[in-house]
Motif scaffolding. Structure first.
Motif, short mmCIF file in Angstrom:
data_model
loop_
_atom_site.label_atom_id
_atom_site.label_comp_id
_atom_site.label_asym_id
_atom_site.label_seq_id
_atom_site.Cartn_x
_atom_site.Cartn_y
_atom_site.Cartn_z
N MET A 1 106.13 0.85 -41.24
CA MET A 1 106.69 0.17 -42.39
C MET A 1 105.79 -1.00 -42.79
O MET A 1 105.39 -1.80 -41.93
N LYS A 2 105.48 -1.13 -44.06
CA LYS A 2 104.59 -2.17 -44.54
C LYS A 2 105.38 -3.45 -44.84
O LYS A 2 106.24 -3.47 -45.71
N ILE A 3 105.04 -4.49 -44.11
CA ILE A 3 105.71 -5.79 -44.23
C ILE A 3 104.71 -6.80 -44.79
O ILE A 3 103.62 -6.99 -44.23
N ALA A 4 105.06 -7.44 -45.90
CA ALA A 4 104.26 -8.55 -46.42
C ALA A 4 104.97 -9.83 -46.03
O ALA A 4 106.09 -10.09 -46.47
N LEU A 5 104.32 -10.63 -45.18
CA LEU A 5 104.88 -11.90 -44.73
C LEU A 5 104.32 -13.01 -45.62
O LEU A 5 103.14 -13.35 -45.53
N LEU A 6 105.16 -13.57 -46.47
CA LEU A 6 104.74 -14.60 -47.41
C LEU A 6 105.01 -15.97 -46.81
O LEU A 6 106.16 -16.31 -46.49
N THR A 7 103.94 -16.76 -46.63
CA THR A 7 104.04 -18.07 -46.00
C THR A 7 103.50 -19.14 -46.94
O THR A 7 102.82 -18.84 -47.93
N ASN A 8 103.77 -20.39 -46.60
CA ASN A 8 103.18 -21.48 -47.38
C ASN A 8 101.69 -21.59 -47.10
O ASN A 8 100.88 -21.56 -48.01
N ALA A 9 101.32 -21.71 -45.82
CA ALA A 9 99.90 -21.82 -45.46
C ALA A 9 99.52 -20.98 -44.24
O ALA A 9 98.36 -20.61 -44.11
N TYR A 10 100.45 -20.73 -43.33
CA TYR A 10 100.14 -19.99 -42.11
C TYR A 10 99.39 -18.70 -42.46
O TYR A 10 99.78 -17.99 -43.38
N PRO A 11 98.30 -18.40 -41.74
CA PRO A 11 97.83 -19.00 -40.50
C PRO A 11 96.94 -20.24 -40.68
O PRO A 11 96.35 -20.72 -39.70
N TYR A 12 96.83 -20.75 -41.89
CA TYR A 12 96.05 -21.97 -42.10
C TYR A 12 96.91 -23.19 -41.76
O TYR A 12 98.14 -23.13 -41.76
N HIS A 13 96.23 -24.28 -41.49
CA HIS A 13 96.92 -25.54 -41.18
C HIS A 13 97.24 -26.25 -42.49
O HIS A 13 96.60 -26.00 -43.52
N PRO A 14 98.20 -27.17 -42.49
CA PRO A 14 99.03 -27.61 -41.37
C PRO A 14 100.39 -26.93 -41.39
O PRO A 14 100.73 -26.22 -42.33
N GLY A 15 101.18 -27.21 -40.35
CA GLY A 15 102.58 -26.80 -40.33
C GLY A 15 102.83 -25.35 -39.99
O GLY A 15 101.93 -24.60 -39.61
N GLU A 16 104.10 -24.97 -40.09
CA GLU A 16 104.61 -23.62 -39.81
C GLU A 16 104.25 -23.16 -38.40
O GLU A 16 104.00 -21.99 -38.15
N GLN A 17 104.27 -24.12 -37.46
CA GLN A 17 103.91 -23.78 -36.09
C GLN A 17 104.85 -22.74 -35.49
O GLN A 17 104.45 -21.94 -34.64
N PHE A 18 106.12 -22.73 -35.95
CA PHE A 18 107.09 -21.81 -35.34
C PHE A 18 106.74 -20.35 -35.61
O PHE A 18 107.18 -19.47 -34.88
N ILE A 19 105.96 -20.09 -36.67
CA ILE A 19 105.57 -18.70 -36.93
C ILE A 19 104.66 -18.20 -35.81
O ILE A 19 104.62 -17.00 -35.54
#
Length: 412
Positions: A1-19
């Motif tokens: 199944m194709k999943i597109a995970l839309l993030t603010n910056a992850y895997p780039y910094h900063p933040g979203e460490q919980f991902i």
């Protein structure tokens, strides 16, 4: 199944460490083929696990594209519906008009980028939006045109609570909140807020707490006569770091025989101002030491608890979800004191720390510090802190179950 995970910056910094913890469970599931699509990409990215791809189609659009999106947004039905809502709610002013246009333009631009991604790579089974904001609204827009089958979204704190936004205004949410295939909140309290504030349907909401890996070893308490307190947060007004400073000063003055040290981890716009406030407040108080370590990568924070004696974790936020920062401390056996806001009561209690009122007095905070750090039940609190995370906030339980739920939605 194709999943597109839309993030603010992850895997780039900063933040979203919980991902960083959650993504491991997506990578382990052979039914999921995940591509991460950040909205912002600057600097060097964090490493992704094998089997997880990265595409920058939604990131860092040029000035021309932004201007085109702005002009398109100006004549869009979404923008004019938002202006009508602002007028009805009495929130119409120059600031909210501008924010409505900005956010609508982001939806326009991000939807166009997502359509280009689909043209190159084929349809998306599930657009999984880590934040309930413009990227998720763009995914809903694209779903209506074809190319995306299901849209699901997590919702946390800054994307949930209107009080955390200037002018008490959350752009566009009321237009889109009914359109998701599923919204995942981190607590029952967040679910109730979503229903009451935005009119979201209870049938479209599931509670799915975040989680953390269980620390391999436990943090050690400080030696007799010393107390080490840690806080972890972005330095912004909602975190009420000034109240932590005031409480620590009063604690030190009342317990002159205790050597108190405070470590704050996290950056943000008020970092220097908070550091200066601490220096001023603690001037002349001989039994207090403090340090500001700034931003630390997630793995380093976890190691900190194992390599440094910590007696308690403190949070004084005005608004929260269920903070991962507290979970990580408690996973290492560090009890927490925190106010009863958002979903904190799901994590912190008087059995594993101290749950304070929504806006505790400085005396309340001082008494809580004394109970946890100096009381005769401090070892029991440390044991119970770890047990709470084991039972309710283990990443093995929570993330594996979440991935299975999302894949089931995609297959339905």
């Amino acid at each position: 199944m194709k999943i597109a995970l839309l993030t603010n910056a992850y895997p780039y910094h900063p933040g979203e460490q919980f991902i960083e913890d959650e993504i491991q469970y997506w990578a382990k599931n052979p039914a999921a083929h995940v591509t991460v699509l950040p909205a912002v990409a600057r600097g060097e990215p964090r490493s992704l696990p094998d089997g997880v791809a990265l595409d920058l189609c939604m990131a860092n659009g040029g000035l021309g594209a932004r201007l085109l999106a702005m002009s398109t947004a100006l004549f869009s039905a979404t923008y004019w519906r938002e202006l009508a809502y602002l007028r009805r709610s009495g929130k119409l002013d120059l600031y909210t008009i501008a924010r409505a246009l900005l956010h609508t333009s982001k939806v326009v631009a991000q939807a166009a980028s997502l359509r280009r991604y689909i043209e190159r790579h084929g349809h998306i089974d599930v657009a999984y939006c880590y934040w309930n904001d413009t990227q998720s609204y763009a995914a809903i827009t694209v779903r209506a045109m074809g190319g995306v089958n299901k849209v699901i979204s997590r919702i946390h704190g800054i994307d949930l609570h209107e009080m955390r936004r200037p002018h008490n205004y959350m752009p566009l949410k009321r237009q889109f909140i009914h359109a998701y295939d599923r919204v995942f909140t981190t607590s029952r309290e967040a679910q109730a807020y979503l229903e009451q504030t935005y009119g979201a349907s209870a049938d479209s909401i599931s509670v799915s707490p975040l989680g953390v890996p269980l620390a391999e070893a436990l943090s050690k308490p400080s030696g007799s006569g010393t107390v080490h307190i840690v806080s972890v947060s972005f330095c912004v007004p909602v975190k009420r770091l000034d109240r932590i400073i005031e409480a620590l000063r009063l604690f030190a003055e009342r317990h002159v025989d205790v050597a108190l040290s405070w470590t704050h981890i996290g950056g943000g716009p008020l970092l220097q101002q908070t550091r200066d406030l601490a220096a001023a407040q603690f001037a002349g108080v001989s039994n207090v030491a403090f340090e500001f370590l700034g931003e630390m990568v997630n793995g380093t924070v976890k190691k900190y608890y194992l390599n440094t004696p910590v007696d308690l974790f403190i949070n004084m936020s005005e608004s929260e979800g269920v903070p991962v920062s507290i979970m990580e401390a408690m996973s290492a056996g560090v009890p927490a004191i925190a106010p009863d806001v958002g979903g904190i009561s799901n994590l912190v209690s008087n059995q594993c720390g101290v749950l304070l009122g929504k806006s505790p007095s400085i005396d309340d905070i001082v008494e809580a510090i004394a109970k946890v750090a100096l009381g005769d039940k401090k070892e029991v609190l440390r044991t119970n802190a770890r047990k709470m995370v084991e039972e309710k906030f283990s990443s093995d339980k929570n993330y594996a179950g979440f991935v299975a739920n999302v894949l089931a939605i995609g297959a339905s």
